[in-house]
Design a protein around this motif. Structure first.
Motif, mmCIF file in Angstrom:
data_model
loop_
_atom_site.group_PDB
_atom_site.id
_atom_site.type_symbol
_atom_site.label_atom_id
_atom_site.label_comp_id
_atom_site.label_asym_id
_atom_site.label_seq_id
_atom_site.Cartn_x
_atom_site.Cartn_y
_atom_site.Cartn_z
ATOM 1 N N UNK A 130 4.875 7.872 -13.610
ATOM 2 C CA UNK A 130 3.763 6.905 -13.576
ATOM 3 C C UNK A 130 3.200 6.698 -12.174
ATOM 4 N N UNK A 131 3.804 7.319 -11.168
ATOM 5 C CA UNK A 131 3.245 7.221 -9.813
ATOM 6 C C UNK A 131 2.142 8.260 -9.664
ATOM 7 N N UNK A 132 0.965 7.816 -9.326
ATOM 8 C CA UNK A 132 -0.181 8.711 -9.160
ATOM 9 C C UNK A 132 -0.643 8.688 -7.703
ATOM 10 N N UNK A 133 -1.442 9.657 -7.369
ATOM 11 C CA UNK A 133 -2.114 9.733 -6.061
ATOM 12 C C UNK A 133 -1.115 9.706 -4.913
ATOM 13 N N UNK A 134 -0.036 10.487 -5.025
ATOM 14 C CA UNK A 134 0.888 10.664 -3.900
ATOM 15 C C UNK A 134 0.339 11.757 -3.000
ATOM 16 N N UNK A 135 0.514 11.598 -1.703
ATOM 17 C CA UNK A 135 0.058 12.618 -0.768
ATOM 18 C C UNK A 135 0.679 13.959 -1.135
ATOM 19 N N UNK A 194 6.308 17.857 6.481
ATOM 20 C CA UNK A 194 6.146 16.777 5.509
ATOM 21 C C UNK A 194 7.189 15.689 5.766
ATOM 22 N N UNK A 195 6.821 14.463 5.477
ATOM 23 C CA UNK A 195 7.706 13.319 5.677
ATOM 24 C C UNK A 195 8.198 12.810 4.334
ATOM 25 N N UNK A 196 9.512 12.610 4.232
ATOM 26 C CA UNK A 196 10.099 12.056 3.028
ATOM 27 C C UNK A 196 9.999 10.527 3.052
ATOM 28 N N UNK A 208 5.062 7.656 3.474
ATOM 29 C CA UNK A 208 4.318 7.718 4.739
ATOM 30 C C UNK A 208 2.824 7.498 4.587
ATOM 31 N N UNK A 209 2.293 7.691 3.374
ATOM 32 C CA UNK A 209 0.860 7.485 3.136
ATOM 33 C C UNK A 209 0.684 6.546 1.956
ATOM 34 N N UNK A 216 0.805 -1.227 0.000
ATOM 35 C CA UNK A 216 0.000 0.000 0.000
ATOM 36 C C UNK A 216 0.836 1.274 0.000
ATOM 37 N N UNK A 217 2.067 1.191 0.574
ATOM 38 C CA UNK A 217 2.901 2.388 0.674
ATOM 39 C C UNK A 217 4.281 2.213 0.057
ATOM 40 N N UNK A 218 4.531 1.104 -0.619
ATOM 41 C CA UNK A 218 5.865 0.814 -1.135
ATOM 42 C C UNK A 218 5.846 0.667 -2.654
ATOM 43 N N UNK A 219 6.948 1.094 -3.274
ATOM 44 C CA UNK A 219 7.119 1.003 -4.717
ATOM 45 C C UNK A 219 8.519 0.460 -4.988
ATOM 46 N N UNK A 220 8.616 -0.525 -5.869
ATOM 47 C CA UNK A 220 9.888 -1.102 -6.277
ATOM 48 C C UNK A 220 10.318 -0.445 -7.584
#
Length: 307
Positions: free
Chosen positions: A162-167, A212-214, A264-265, A63-67
């Motif tokens: 291509x990453x969408x819907x980031x906080x 904000x959290x990195x 973080x989200x 849910x919060x990780x990307x490879x």
């Protein structure tokens, strides 16, 4: 505890309260030492336009990780400390010193939308073992084994389009407000009139600060595909005819890096349905163009007259 009475250019305003344990500490008669000047990181250039790398794979693993898998080409020229007959082996270790995420600014009307970026950088530690010729005959060569360690830097900016819907990034802000004040007017005005305005002697401010959290970065896998060629090889004097020595080596590397970003989200990366430059991804498509609107009205009026 440092005694600042003997130090020049110090702030002398007294503190309202000093704890007892601070007062009991012995005072240091010397002034604090001046910090050393900051030396730039030798791994990164002082000023450079970094290349942008398109990731080979961008896969959501949680849910919060990307490879993220990326390929970075690198090239360098190494000068050995002494003449080499041949390179025995090169041991390599990849070091990651920078993995900095940059979120794209919030979308604004009539402004093109940027994509998130990931600044990646580090170096490859290379341990070059080579043989240095000591003496030779027409048919033999005697050598000693040498060891040379060098750090080869690399850097790249990964496009995470291509990453969408980031906080979204939360911005700190400061707002001012005023109170109305009433004051009498000087002579020449009616006695029934008064000066009503804001008070210029006051400053009322409401400040909002967001932290904000990195995302955290973890190196999962690395692969280095390398080719080394001698640039200044010359025949060995007094040795076998096929032998030669060199000092300068040109190396080309293809560095394959796989890392995992943990946000973080929750995120939702999806493949882009259209190219980045397509009008579907631009906020300028709905902008109001006065010239275009006026031209359209004239054409419509002309068509009605002709009909």
């Amino acid at each position: 505890m440092i005694d600042y009475n003997h130090c020049p250019h110090q702030w002398t305003q007294s503190v309202p309260f000093i704890p007892a344990w601070v007062q009991e500490m012995p005072k240091t008669p010397c002034c604090p030492q001046t910090p050393r000047p900051v030396t730039p990181n030798p791994i990164f250039p002082t000023n450079a336009a970094l290349p942008t790398c398109t990731p080979l794979e961008l896969k959501k693993t949680g849910p919060r990780t990307v490879l993220i898998t990326v390929s970075i080409p690198a090239e360098s020229i190494i000068t050995l400390p002494s003449k080499a007959l041949e390179i025995k082996t090169i041991r390599k270790n990849l070091k990651l010193t920078q993995c900095r995420f940059f979120n794209s600014p919030p979308p604004l009307r009539c402004i093109p939308q940027d994509t998130p970026k990931l600044f990646l950088g580090g170096y490859v530690r290379k341990n070059v073992q080579y043989s240095e010729p000591i003496r030779q005959t027409a048919t033999t060569v005697e050598s000693s084994l040498k060891d040379f360690v060098i750090d080869v830097p690399y850097s790249c900016v990964i496009d995470l389009g291509r990453i969408r819907a980031i906080a979204p990034t939360l911005f700190s802000e400061q707002q001012e407000y005023e109170f109305s004040s009433t004051a009498p007017l000087p002579s020449g005005f009616s006695t029934k009139d008064k000066l009503i305005s804001g008070d210029l002697t006051e400053l009322n401010v409401v400040s909002h600060q967001f932290m904000n959290s990195l995302p955290s970065c973890e190196l999962i896998f690395s692969q280095i595909n390398e080719m080394d060629d001698a640039l200044d090889r010359v025949p060995m004097t007094g040795g076998p005819f096929e032998e030669g020595v060199f000092r300068t080596v040109q190396e080309k590397m293809v560095i394959l890096i796989q890392l995992e970003l943990t946000f973080p989200a929750e995120i939702n990366p999806q493949p882009a349905p259209h190219p980045p430059n397509d009008h579907h991804h631009s906020n300028t498509g709905n902008c109001h163009n006065p010239f275009f609107s006026m031209t359209l009205k004239v054409l419509r009026a002309f068509i009605k007259i002709k009909i």
